[in-house]
Write an enzyme that holds these catalytic residues in place. Sequence first.
Site, PDB file in Angstrom:
ATOM      1  CE  LYS A  11      -3.604  -2.800   2.015  1.00  0.00           C
ATOM      2  NZ  LYS A  11      -4.784  -2.926   2.843  1.00  0.00           N
ATOM      3  CD  GLU A  98      -6.728  -0.323   1.228  1.00  0.00           C
ATOM      4  OE1 GLU A  98      -5.656  -0.141   0.633  1.00  0.00           O
ATOM      5  OE2 GLU A  98      -6.836  -1.077   2.226  1.00  0.00           O
ATOM      6  CD  GLU A 165      -7.325  -7.970  -0.619  1.00  0.00           C
ATOM      7  OE1 GLU A 165      -6.294  -8.395  -0.098  1.00  0.00           O
ATOM      8  OE2 GLU A 165      -7.503  -6.760  -0.867  1.00  0.00           O
ATOM      9  N   GLY A 171      -7.305  -4.960   7.262  1.00  0.00           N
ATOM     10  CA  GLY A 171      -6.714  -4.043   8.244  1.00  0.00           C
ATOM     11  C   GLY A 171      -7.437  -4.002   9.574  1.00  0.00           C
ATOM     12  CB  SER A 204      -6.801  -9.640   9.151  1.00  0.00           C
ATOM     13  OG  SER A 204      -7.275  -8.308   9.293  1.00  0.00           O
TER      14      SER A 204
HETATM   15  P1  13P Z   1      -4.318  -6.438   5.593  1.00  0.00           P
HETATM   16  O1  13P Z   1      -3.515  -7.708   5.408  1.00  0.00           O
HETATM   17  O2  13P Z   1      -3.556  -5.338   6.225  1.00  0.00           O
HETATM   18  O3  13P Z   1      -5.645  -6.730   6.232  1.00  0.00           O
HETATM   19  O4  13P Z   1      -4.647  -5.918   4.099  1.00  0.00           O
HETATM   20  C1  13P Z   1      -5.174  -6.798   3.169  1.00  0.00           C
HETATM   21  C2  13P Z   1      -5.149  -6.146   1.843  1.00  0.00           C
HETATM   22  O5  13P Z   1      -5.884  -5.224   1.581  1.00  0.00           O
HETATM   23  C3  13P Z   1      -4.172  -6.659   0.856  1.00  0.00           C
HETATM   24  O6  13P Z   1      -4.404  -6.128  -0.403  1.00  0.00           O
END
Ligand code: 13P
Length: 243
Positions: A11, A98, A165, A171, A204
């Site tokens: 990210k 996102e 996802e 997150g 996560s």
């Molecule tokens: P997290 O592993 O921080 O939950 O994020 C997942 C994600 O959006 C991967 O693209």
Amino acid sequence: MRNIIIAGNWKMHKTQSEALEFLQGFLHEIDETPDHREIVLCVPFTALPVLSKNLHGSRIKIGAQNIHWEDSGAYTGEISGTMLSEFGTRYTVVGHSERRQYFGETDETVNLRLKAAQQHNLMPILCVGETKEQRDAGETENIIKGQLEKDLVDVDQSRLVIAYEPIWAIGTGETCESGEANRVIGMIRSQLKNADVPIQYGGSVKPGNIDEIMAQPEIDGALVGGASLASSDFARIVNYQPF
Ligand code: 13P
């Protein structure tokens, strides 16, 4: 056999020096990783040169987090496949929640980006998934089927990775229960023309739950956010222990 692909999605994290520090720690930890596990790092655009310089001869594949559908033009803030390819980029995330949530990406633009990635020989990782409200309303299947139907118009399914996802698991530390992730991923597979598309789980994923996730028969890898930022955590994830 379907490929196993473990991808980190950094990210908007890490400067060039932080990226280098990560690689210095991580490269030592993957000597024993079984060969058939593909390891990908999807990094900010500014970290691509560091990866490109330091990963020659390494098994780690370089990934980006987005791609525009034109090769060049008046698209402020965007990046093209030609630009990504210059750094040896092999993968790109497309349609991350996102991007859809905060930057107005639609299934139509996601579709254009997927096709552009394939035209540039970049393997797209298409992200799909439902919100908490949609799940609570029993809409999970319909939402995901709708995303797939629109996102995959004229997309070559022999050069595609999908990541399931669930947005509520990203997150939050609240992982989707592995059996449930397996069920949804099986449903996604049933919608595809090519049943061999690798389908990852993301949301996560941590060193403590990766073994259980990878034990599920439908799950072909993981897309890892927060836990891909520390080299030791991400190393434990790529070195998961099958049950
Ligand atoms: P997290 O592993 O921080 O939950 O994020 C997942 C994600 O959006 C991967 O693209």
